[in-house]
Structure formats: C-alpha cells, structure tokens
Write an enzyme that holds these catalytic residues in place. Structure first.
Site, PDB file in Angstrom:
ATOM      1  N   TYR A 173       0.572  -1.178   0.069  1.00 56.23           N
ATOM      2  CA  TYR A 173       0.057  -0.008  -0.077  1.00 56.23           C
ATOM      3  C   TYR A 173       0.898   1.148   0.002  1.00 56.23           C
ATOM      4  O   TYR A 173       0.573   2.222  -0.792  1.00 56.23           O
ATOM      5  CB  TYR A 173      -0.947  -0.075   1.301  1.00 56.23           C
ATOM      6  N   LYS A 177       0.820   4.107  -3.034  1.00 56.44           N
ATOM      7  CA  LYS A 177       0.577   5.646  -2.698  1.00 56.44           C
ATOM      8  C   LYS A 177       1.759   6.320  -3.237  1.00 56.44           C
ATOM      9  O   LYS A 177       1.591   7.463  -3.573  1.00 56.44           O
ATOM     10  CB  LYS A 177       0.202   5.690  -1.369  1.00 56.44           C
TER      11      LYS A 177
END
Length: 282
Positions: A173, A177
C-alpha cells in the site's frame, strides 16, 4: 438527458470522499459515477440526482484497461470530459499484496494515462491517494524514476514491485501511494501539453464507513492512538478533503499541477518527529 452541451465530470470510486468532491464542483455539469460495485455507483448517483445534480452510474474495474476505455466512451456520450476524480482503491486490511498493487498502483497509473488522453483542454483532475505514501521512507532515485515513468503495462514487472519482494500488504500500500504521487508528477507534464492539470491529495484518517470500521475493529487502538497524538487531535471529514480538491480543480488553483497535498492532521509529522515516532516507543 444526453447531448454534447454538458461538461462531464467522471468520478471513479463511489465513496464518501468522491461524493463530497463532486457535490462541490458538479453544479451544471453531468456527473458520471463509476465503481467496481455498480450498486454503490447507483446509490451515489441517486443521492446526487435527489440533490439537484445530473448524474449517471456505471461499472468500472480500474485495474482493467478495457473497462476504463468503456467508461470513457460512455462518459463522452454526455459531453466532453473536463474534470476527473479517482477515489477508488483497496486498503491493506481489505486485500492481498497482489490486489493492492493491481488496483492502487497499476489501476491509478492506468487511469492517469487514459484520462490524460481525453480530458478537455484546460481541464483538471485529482487523485485521492493516502498519507501512507509518506511512511515509506527514502527510496532510491532510480526506483522513483522507474515508478514515475515506466510504461503502464510494464509497471508491475519492475523487479522491486514483484510480490515476492514486498513484505506485507502495508508495504504494498505504501509503495502504491508513493507511486501515485510520482505518476501524478510525470503525467502533469503530459497533461500540460493541453493546458490541463493533474494533482493528488494524500489524506490521513477521514471519517467514512470504512474508517469507522477500522476505528472500531481489531486494530482500533492503533488508529485511535494516531488521532489522539497527532497535532490536530482528530480525524478529518470528506468535506475537508473536498475543499482542497475544489481549490485544485478550480481557476483559483490554476498554477498548481503535478503536486501532492498531504492532509492528515499532522499524523505524518508526528510519525517522523513527534509522539508517534517509532523512536519514541523504544
């Protein structure tokens, strides 16, 4: 009502943040709401319709080029696409490493690339990313450049993005991002050739149904500690994110492109230099 007279806003990801954004910028325009769960898109479109907006709902899988191109084609039936917002994604507690990379990293890069081709001259877009990109720490310039500029279809073939090189879903994640903000920088150059702008926002904990689940779920103490010890001392709201998005997509933000806006109540600042720092827990 179909026709070429309307400006079109496309929202991918039918959640609270996306809804708040399009309510601010959608007056007089046709809002296309798309989600991998069609019922969610239809519910948001219904809320918009009952609030005086013109809206339509469609299915989209942002990890599929074919699905994105289909959405673009359907959206263009209502007019020219002048605004684009991506608020779609999965979280570390929702998905596997593979799915996070496929949706949050590859899917976002694909959206940036394809909508950059069709956005009207002078248009703008916003990617809703996450504060997690700032927790990744330092990566090499080579890795940054590769995440920013590698052709979309080759992104997941990068050696350091292969699933066996990633520790866990949080790591996936965070990489996704960070990649979002890097891709926004690179795509801003391409969007700029038609005087269009693209930026990203990296929110912290924003109160949505998912956030409330996390705040009351198995990891609730972690999240509650983040809120308690951050400078703001609270979570954010979708309307606060929408206020920033409105600036970025309006004429008031005409000099802003290729930028990422961290808005997390100071959680990241506290993580690196304050009470939330891992150094303070040793």
């Amino acid at each position: 009502m179909k026709g070429r007279e309307k400006e079109v806003i496309v929202l991918t990801g039918a959640g609270s943040i996306g809804l708040a954004v399009v309510r601010r910028i959608g007056v007089g325009k046709h809002i296309v709401v798309a989600d991998v769960y069609l019922k969610n898109a239809e519910e948001v479109a219904r809320i918009l319709y009952n609030s005086g907006f013109e809206s339509s709902a469609f299915f989209v899988d942002i990890s599929s080029k074919e699905s994105i191109l289909s959405l673009i084609k359907k959206s263009q039936e209502f007019g020219e696409i002048t605004r684009f917002i991506n608020a779609a994604g999965v979280s570390p507690s929702q998905a596997s490493i593979e799915d996070i990379l496929k949706v949050d990293l590859y899917g976002t890069a694909l959206l940036l690339h394809e909508f950059g081709k069709v956005v009207k001259e002078g248009g703008s877009g916003v990617i809703i990313s996450s504060q997690s990109g700032y927790r990744l720490g330092v990566i090499s310039q080579e890795q940054s450049d590769l995440m920013a500029t590698t052709p979309v279809e080759k992104l997941l073939k990068l050696e350091f993005l292969k699933t066996d090189k990633i520790k866990d879903t949080l790591h996936a994640y965070q990489l996704s991002k960070r990649c979002n903000s890097l891709r926004v920088m690179a795509e801003a150059v391409k969007w700029g050739k038609k005087r269009a702008r693209i930026n990203s926002i990296s929110p912290g904990i924003i109160i949505t149904p998912l956030a409330n689940d996390e705040l009351n779920g198995p990891n609730k103490e972690v999240y509650r500690k983040m809120l308690k010890l951050c400078p703001a001392g609270r979570a954010g709201t979708p309307d606060e994110v929408a206020a920033v998005a409105e600036l970025l997509m309006s004429d008031s933000g005409a000099f802003i492109s290729g930028s990422d806006f961290l808005m997390d109540g100071g959680v990241t600042a506290s993580y690196w230099y304050g009470d939330l720092s891992p150094r303070n827990s040793k």
